[in-house]
Design an enzyme around this catalytic site. Structure first.
Site, PDB file in Angstrom:
ATOM      1  N   CYS A 124     -11.822 -22.719   1.164  1.00 39.83           N
ATOM      2  CA  CYS A 124     -13.067 -22.645   0.401  1.00 39.83           C
ATOM      3  C   CYS A 124     -13.952 -21.593   1.064  1.00 39.83           C
ATOM      4  O   CYS A 124     -14.152 -21.613   2.274  1.00 39.83           O
ATOM      5  CB  CYS A 124     -13.774 -23.999   0.401  1.00 39.83           C
ATOM      6  SG  CYS A 124     -15.472 -23.887  -0.210  1.00 39.83           S
ATOM      7  N   HIS A 146      -5.894  -9.415   8.618  1.00 39.13           N
ATOM      8  CA  HIS A 146      -6.096  -9.477   7.171  1.00 39.13           C
ATOM      9  C   HIS A 146      -5.892 -10.872   6.600  1.00 39.13           C
ATOM     10  O   HIS A 146      -5.732 -11.036   5.398  1.00 39.13           O
ATOM     11  CB  HIS A 146      -5.178  -8.458   6.463  1.00 39.13           C
ATOM     12  CG  HIS A 146      -5.467  -7.031   6.820  1.00 39.13           C
ATOM     13  ND1 HIS A 146      -4.607  -6.002   6.555  1.00 39.13           N
ATOM     14  CD2 HIS A 146      -6.542  -6.463   7.425  1.00 39.13           C
ATOM     15  CE1 HIS A 146      -5.124  -4.855   7.003  1.00 39.13           C
ATOM     16  NE2 HIS A 146      -6.297  -5.115   7.526  1.00 39.13           N
ATOM     17  N   CYS A 190     -13.872 -25.962  -4.867  1.00 36.86           N
ATOM     18  CA  CYS A 190     -13.787 -26.908  -3.754  1.00 36.86           C
ATOM     19  C   CYS A 190     -14.234 -28.302  -4.192  1.00 36.86           C
ATOM     20  O   CYS A 190     -15.286 -28.439  -4.818  1.00 36.86           O
ATOM     21  CB  CYS A 190     -14.653 -26.411  -2.612  1.00 36.86           C
ATOM     22  SG  CYS A 190     -14.691 -27.504  -1.185  1.00 36.86           S
ATOM     23  N   ARG A 229       0.807  -1.221   0.000  1.00 43.06           N
ATOM     24  CA  ARG A 229       0.000   0.000   0.000  1.00 43.06           C
ATOM     25  C   ARG A 229       0.840   1.271   0.000  1.00 43.06           C
ATOM     26  O   ARG A 229       0.312   2.355  -0.098  1.00 43.06           O
ATOM     27  CB  ARG A 229      -0.921   0.010   1.226  1.00 43.06           C
ATOM     28  CG  ARG A 229      -2.052  -0.997   1.111  1.00 43.06           C
ATOM     29  CD  ARG A 229      -2.877  -1.003   2.404  1.00 43.06           C
ATOM     30  NE  ARG A 229      -4.062  -1.830   2.284  1.00 43.06           N
ATOM     31  CZ  ARG A 229      -4.072  -3.141   2.460  1.00 43.06           C
ATOM     32  NH1 ARG A 229      -2.952  -3.776   2.741  1.00 43.06           N
ATOM     33  NH2 ARG A 229      -5.192  -3.830   2.346  1.00 43.06           N
ATOM     34  N   GLN A 247      -1.334  -7.016  10.850  1.00 41.73           N
ATOM     35  CA  GLN A 247      -2.021  -6.697   9.599  1.00 41.73           C
ATOM     36  C   GLN A 247      -1.392  -7.488   8.459  1.00 41.73           C
ATOM     37  O   GLN A 247      -1.873  -7.417   7.330  1.00 41.73           O
ATOM     38  CB  GLN A 247      -1.859  -5.208   9.278  1.00 41.73           C
ATOM     39  CG  GLN A 247      -2.494  -4.259  10.267  1.00 41.73           C
ATOM     40  CD  GLN A 247      -2.155  -2.814   9.936  1.00 41.73           C
ATOM     41  OE1 GLN A 247      -1.057  -2.343  10.194  1.00 41.73           O
ATOM     42  NE2 GLN A 247      -3.091  -2.107   9.345  1.00 41.73           N
ATOM     43  N   ASN A 279       8.098   3.217  13.844  1.00 46.75           N
ATOM     44  CA  ASN A 279       7.695   3.361  12.446  1.00 46.75           C
ATOM     45  C   ASN A 279       8.549   4.447  11.803  1.00 46.75           C
ATOM     46  O   ASN A 279       8.845   5.457  12.417  1.00 46.75           O
ATOM     47  CB  ASN A 279       6.203   3.749  12.362  1.00 46.75           C
ATOM     48  CG  ASN A 279       5.621   3.545  10.987  1.00 46.75           C
ATOM     49  OD1 ASN A 279       5.786   2.468  10.401  1.00 46.75           O
ATOM     50  ND2 ASN A 279       4.965   4.551  10.448  1.00 46.75           N
ATOM     51  N   CYS A 296     -17.630 -29.055  -2.015  1.00 47.78           N
ATOM     52  CA  CYS A 296     -18.887 -28.291  -2.144  1.00 47.78           C
ATOM     53  C   CYS A 296     -18.939 -27.415  -3.400  1.00 47.78           C
ATOM     54  O   CYS A 296     -19.920 -26.706  -3.615  1.00 47.78           O
ATOM     55  CB  CYS A 296     -19.134 -27.447  -0.896  1.00 47.78           C
ATOM     56  SG  CYS A 296     -18.239 -25.887  -0.891  1.00 47.78           S
ATOM     57  N   ILE A 298       0.064 -10.666   6.154  1.00 49.99           N
ATOM     58  CA  ILE A 298      -0.526 -11.926   5.686  1.00 49.99           C
ATOM     59  C   ILE A 298       0.572 -12.921   5.341  1.00 49.99           C
ATOM     60  O   ILE A 298       0.328 -13.934   4.699  1.00 49.99           O
ATOM     61  CB  ILE A 298      -1.399 -11.669   4.427  1.00 49.99           C
ATOM     62  CG1 ILE A 298      -0.565 -10.998   3.312  1.00 49.99           C
ATOM     63  CG2 ILE A 298      -2.603 -10.796   4.782  1.00 49.99           C
ATOM     64  CD1 ILE A 298      -1.324 -10.845   1.995  1.00 49.99           C
ATOM     65  N   SER A 317       3.495   0.075  11.171  1.00 51.93           N
ATOM     66  CA  SER A 317       2.158   0.341  10.633  1.00 51.93           C
ATOM     67  C   SER A 317       1.926   1.840  10.659  1.00 51.93           C
ATOM     68  O   SER A 317       2.274   2.509  11.628  1.00 51.93           O
ATOM     69  CB  SER A 317       1.089  -0.359  11.482  1.00 51.93           C
ATOM     70  OG  SER A 317      -0.204   0.086  11.091  1.00 51.93           O
TER      71      SER A 317
HETATM   72 ZN   LIG Z   1     -16.132 -26.108   0.034  1.00 56.91          ZN
END
Ligand SMILES: [Zn+2]
Length: 255
Positions: A134, A126, A159, A41, A106, A225, A162, A108, A200
């Site tokens: 799924c 996040h 998936c 970002r 935050q 920061n 499903c 990932i 951050s």
């Molecule tokens: Zn599924």
């Protein structure tokens, strides 16, 4: 106070750490940049050059899902092998020493888990991009499986139980914040007597709420920061230095 130099930042932080019983770190992209993971970002970051795929588009279009996975695998080439940095290691040291019950992030990138913090003690606001789920039934899928399917067919898989859409376990733009994680992040924040916001900008909701919550609850607040944040005025210590350099002295070395 705003630390005038790196040494003061480290000395003051050491003092605050020594006086605290429950340290709760809150981390953003800045802690992972030394690991080679770009801040998407930030100005010049990927999202300023390439429009992110909105969650509603992902749901609506096979093409968007294909593109989303194509991007994810391209990303894997550049930083799939990233390892925890000095900041992650320092926080893992607090955790192992029993001074920190967990971390709110935050990010990932799974690097807190990779540094030795148990997955159940990493609250990911996040989500996590190192595996997929799924969207209908929640079944977990590993990336190599998705990749194999994608490369064989050129399409994002569905998936097998499903037929729901399979997506990285991240919170996309336009997707609701995960309620359970928000609740756990609040609980952790309220348990802290030392809250350390690291890397951050504390601008994006809900990140902005936590330092204030901690401070109102009586915790001391540290902000590490590069850039100033809106909360510098109420912080007990602000370090605008390199995150790895500030936190490296807190990495516990085996004797
Ligand atoms: Zn599924």
């Amino acid at each position: 106070m705003i630390a005038p130099d790196l040494k003061t930042a480290i000395d003051e932080l050491r003092e605050l750490v020594a006086r605290s019983a429950v340290i709760v770190p809150f981390t953003g992209a800045g802690i992972s940049t030394e690991c080679g993971i770009p801040d998407f970002r930030s100005p010049g970051g990927i999202w300023t050059k390439m429009r992110p795929i909105d969650f509603s588009d992902f749901l609506a279009s096979q093409e968007a899902r294909d593109e989303s996975w194509r991007r994810r695998f391209a990303m894997e080439e550049s930083f799939g092998g990233a390892r925890p940095g000095r900041g992650h290691q320092a926080l893992a040291s607090f955790y192992r020493a029993g001074k920190s019950p967990g971390v709110v992030t935050q990010n990932i990138d799974n690097l807190h888990q990779a540094s030795g913090i148990a997955p159940q003690h990493v609250v990911e606001l996040h989500g996590n991009t190192t595996y997929a789920t799924c969207l209908e039934c929640g079944t977990r899928y590993e990336l190599p499986w998705v990749r194999q399917f994608f490369e064989a067919s050129g399409r994002a898989p569905s998936c097998s139980s499903c037929n729901g859409h399979i997506k990285t376990a991240t919170v996309s733009f336009g997707q609701a914040m995960p309620e359970a994680e928000m609740r756990r992040a609040e609980e952790l924040t309220r348990s802290a007597d030392l809250f350390i916001a690291i890397g951050s900008s504390l601008v994006v909701w809900p990140a902005a709420g936590f330092p204030l919550m901690a401070k109102r609850n009586g915790a001391r607040l540290v902000i590490i920061n590069r850039e100033p944040t809106d909360f510098d005025d109420i912080a007990d210590l602000v370090a605008r230095h390199d995150i790895g350099a500030v936190l490296e002295p807190f990495i516990a070395r085996p004797n």
